[in-house]
Design a protein around this motif. Structure first.
Motif, short mmCIF file in Angstrom:
data_model
loop_
_atom_site.label_atom_id
_atom_site.label_comp_id
_atom_site.label_asym_id
_atom_site.label_seq_id
_atom_site.Cartn_x
_atom_site.Cartn_y
_atom_site.Cartn_z
N THR A 79 0.84 -1.22 0.00
CA THR A 79 0.00 0.00 0.00
C THR A 79 0.86 1.25 0.00
OG1 THR A 79 -0.23 0.07 2.42
CG2 THR A 79 -1.81 -1.26 1.20
N GLU A 80 0.48 2.26 0.82
CA GLU A 80 1.21 3.53 0.81
C GLU A 80 2.26 3.59 1.91
OE1 GLU A 80 -0.01 7.29 -0.15
OE2 GLU A 80 -2.08 6.78 -0.58
N LEU A 81 2.52 2.46 2.53
CA LEU A 81 3.47 2.48 3.64
C LEU A 81 4.80 3.08 3.23
CD1 LEU A 81 4.38 1.67 6.49
CD2 LEU A 81 4.93 -0.56 5.57
N ARG A 82 5.43 2.48 2.24
CA ARG A 82 6.66 2.99 1.67
C ARG A 82 7.77 3.23 2.69
NH1 ARG A 82 4.14 1.08 -1.64
NH2 ARG A 82 3.38 1.97 -3.59
N CYS A 83 7.76 2.49 3.81
CA CYS A 83 8.94 2.50 4.67
C CYS A 83 10.04 1.75 3.93
CB CYS A 83 8.66 1.80 6.00
SG CYS A 83 7.53 2.70 7.07
N ASN A 84 11.25 2.27 3.95
CA ASN A 84 12.30 1.61 3.16
C ASN A 84 12.69 0.27 3.77
OD1 ASN A 84 14.41 2.00 5.13
ND2 ASN A 84 14.51 4.13 4.50
N MET A 85 13.39 -0.53 2.98
CA MET A 85 13.73 -1.89 3.38
C MET A 85 14.65 -1.91 4.61
SD MET A 85 12.08 -4.04 1.69
CE MET A 85 11.04 -4.13 0.24
N ASP A 86 15.52 -0.90 4.74
CA ASP A 86 16.37 -0.84 5.91
C ASP A 86 15.54 -0.63 7.18
OD1 ASP A 86 18.73 -1.28 4.59
OD2 ASP A 86 19.12 0.84 4.25
N PHE A 87 14.48 0.17 7.06
CA PHE A 87 13.61 0.37 8.22
C PHE A 87 12.94 -0.94 8.62
CE2 PHE A 87 9.27 0.80 9.74
CZ PHE A 87 9.46 1.54 10.89
N ILE A 88 12.38 -1.65 7.64
CA ILE A 88 11.73 -2.93 7.92
C ILE A 88 12.75 -3.90 8.53
CG2 ILE A 88 10.52 -4.92 6.95
CD1 ILE A 88 8.81 -2.48 6.95
N GLY A 89 13.96 -3.94 7.96
CA GLY A 89 15.00 -4.82 8.48
C GLY A 89 15.35 -4.50 9.93
N SER A 90 15.37 -3.22 10.27
CA SER A 90 15.65 -2.82 11.65
C SER A 90 14.57 -3.31 12.59
CB SER A 90 15.77 -1.29 11.73
OG SER A 90 15.95 -0.88 13.07
N ARG A 91 13.30 -3.23 12.16
CA ARG A 91 12.20 -3.72 13.00
C ARG A 91 12.25 -5.25 13.12
NH1 ARG A 91 10.04 0.55 15.76
NH2 ARG A 91 8.26 -0.78 16.24
N VAL A 92 12.62 -5.92 12.05
CA VAL A 92 12.74 -7.38 12.10
C VAL A 92 13.84 -7.77 13.09
CG1 VAL A 92 13.54 -9.38 10.78
CG2 VAL A 92 11.83 -7.85 9.81
N ARG A 93 14.97 -7.07 13.04
CA ARG A 93 16.06 -7.37 13.98
C ARG A 93 15.58 -7.20 15.42
NH1 ARG A 93 19.56 -5.26 17.34
NH2 ARG A 93 21.68 -6.16 17.47
N GLN A 94 14.86 -6.12 15.70
CA GLN A 94 14.35 -5.90 17.06
C GLN A 94 13.43 -7.05 17.50
OE1 GLN A 94 12.57 -1.96 17.38
NE2 GLN A 94 14.19 -1.10 16.10
N ALA A 95 12.61 -7.54 16.58
CA ALA A 95 11.71 -8.65 16.90
C ALA A 95 12.49 -9.91 17.21
CB ALA A 95 10.74 -8.88 15.75
N LEU A 96 13.55 -10.20 16.44
CA LEU A 96 14.38 -11.38 16.70
C LEU A 96 15.09 -11.27 18.04
CD1 LEU A 96 15.98 -12.02 13.18
CD2 LEU A 96 14.11 -13.29 14.26
N VAL A 97 15.53 -10.07 18.39
CA VAL A 97 16.17 -9.86 19.70
C VAL A 97 15.17 -10.15 20.82
CG1 VAL A 97 17.13 -8.11 21.25
CG2 VAL A 97 17.92 -8.25 18.87
N ARG A 98 13.92 -9.76 20.64
CA ARG A 98 12.90 -10.05 21.66
C ARG A 98 12.62 -11.55 21.76
NH1 ARG A 98 10.69 -5.23 19.52
NH2 ARG A 98 9.31 -6.40 18.13
N ILE A 99 12.57 -12.24 20.62
CA ILE A 99 12.36 -13.70 20.64
C ILE A 99 13.51 -14.38 21.39
CG2 ILE A 99 12.25 -15.77 19.21
CD1 ILE A 99 10.83 -14.09 17.08
N ARG A 100 14.74 -13.97 21.10
CA ARG A 100 15.91 -14.56 21.77
C ARG A 100 15.87 -14.27 23.27
NH1 ARG A 100 21.67 -12.27 20.09
NH2 ARG A 100 20.79 -10.49 21.19
#
Length: 396
Positions: A79-100
């Protein structure tokens, strides 16, 4: 007695098996986090490969969490989100840190919602009501914590959160129609808040609303920052096996202030993989009274470094003129214990310039330009504001 010993042996073996599976799972998460530290835009491939490594039944819970994270992140790129891939990657990393952290029974970092895009960027009251009947917010993790919306009028601040609809974790709408937020000729702005902190402000443009004044503000660099990350794995001694070192430094614009986040990881290249890893966040700059920070305009907001230590000397790595860090000076291996007591980094800073926007009953020039592009501002309002924009932002 014999029976008891047999049961004990079985329990010990089962415990060892659980420990091995947990260790393998943590190793897979560590590898994924390391990969994202090297290239955050590769998050989709990293998540796919990580789910393929978690093959046992005992790892199914974590595997499902990562699969859900992958689907959640892919959906958020549309959609219109258009957050760049580095931003999404940063959020994914934070989620993996929480899982760990949850797997290791460690403190779990909080989940903060992130806003990328607001449509429209301001509300022009000169438009027909049917063309300004909603606001759309695009971002990440809108479903994890309460978000408050307030309407500021000339004489009051009204909580209008009941008119906010969370369609997905990355998409919210605010009803401005007849049965929605009671915007009137007295309204000044709408504000999104998280934990009593503003995360977005949307101007309500009235017939007399001016363009906000802006100015560039140079920030003098701090002398330096020293950080020793905590020991997280192994026996604390690198013994000449590296370590392999990663560091990332980032300026985070919080609107009223800028935080500096420094992350560092030093991992042994063999043996028991001795590791020191952590992050330090400091307050770097606060906007003067009456202004908010629109953006960082001089230099990039991020610096990084990656190398393998080969001796007992300090190592100067990374940095440069295009980022907040002029130079990283690392301490890696030495004789004796390293991780948690010696291994660390000194950071030397570059000067930075920020764009400040006056906080008042006004509309930012960037919001007006966005409304023009999307045809969400009336010709009357444009005609009135163009001279002010030209005066406040003269073209070269």
């Amino acid at each position: 007695m014999i029976s008891g010993c047999s049961i004990g042996d079985k329990i010990d073996k089962a415990t060892d098996t659980v420990s091995d599976i947990t260790g393998d799972t943590v190793a897979a998460l560590d590898n994924a986090i390391d990969a994202l530290d090297r290239n955050s835009s590769s998050w989709q491939t990293v998540l796919q490969e990580t789910t393929q490594k978690l093959t046992t039944d005992a790892q199914s819970t974590v595997r499902n969490e990562i699969s859900d994270l992958l689907n959640r992140s892919v959906a958020a790129t549309g959609t219109e989100l258009r957050c760049n891939m580095d931003f999404i990657g940063s959020r994914v990393r934070q989620a993996l840190v929480r899982i760990r952290a949850r797997l290791l029974h460690q403190p779990i970092p909080p989940v903060e919602p992130a806003l990328c895009h607001v449509v429209p960027a301001a509300v022009d009251m000169a438009l027909d009501a049917n063309r300004r009947n909603k606001l759309e917010f695009f971002g990440y993790d809108f479903d994890t914590t309460p978000i408050k919306v307030t309407l500021q009028d000339q004489s009051r601040t009204l909580d209008v959160s009941s008119h906010l609809d969370r369609l997905t974790h990355y998409h919210m709408t605010l009803n401005l129609g007849a049965n929605g937020v009671p915007i009137s000729s007295a309204s000044n702005r709408l504000t999104l808040e998280w934990q009593d902190r503003p995360i977005s402000s949307i101007a309500v443009i009235q017939p007399a609303t001016p363009v906000c004044e802006e100015k560039d503000e140079p920030i003098s660099p701090r002398a330096y920052l020293s950080y020793t990350p905590p020991h997280t794995r192994g026996d604390r001694e690198y013994s000449g096996n590296g370590p392999e070192v990663w560091a990332n430094a980032r300026l985070i614009n919080e609107g009223t202030h800028i935080n500096f986040r420094l992350w560092m990881k030093a991992k042994e290249t063999r043996s028991d993989w001795t590791t020191a890893e952590g992050e330090k966040i400091i307050s770097y700059y606060s906007a003067p009274s009456g202004y908010r920070i629109d953006r960082i305009v001089a230099g990039y907001a991020e610096s990084s470094a990656h190398y393998v230590d080969t001796d007992h000397n300090d190592d100067r790595q990374g940095g440069g003129p295009n980022g907040p860090v002029k130079e990283f000076v690392f301490r890696g291996d030495r004789s004796g214990d390293d991780a948690g007591s010696y291994t660390g980094v000194d950071v030397y800073f570059n000067p930075v310039i920020v764009k400040l926007v006056k906080v008042a009953n006004c509309a930012p020039a960037s919001a007006i330009k966005s409304l023009q592009i999307k045809d969400l501002i009336s010709p009357t309002t444009i005609k009135r504001m163009q001279p002010m924009m030209f005066r406040l932002q003269p073209q070269p």
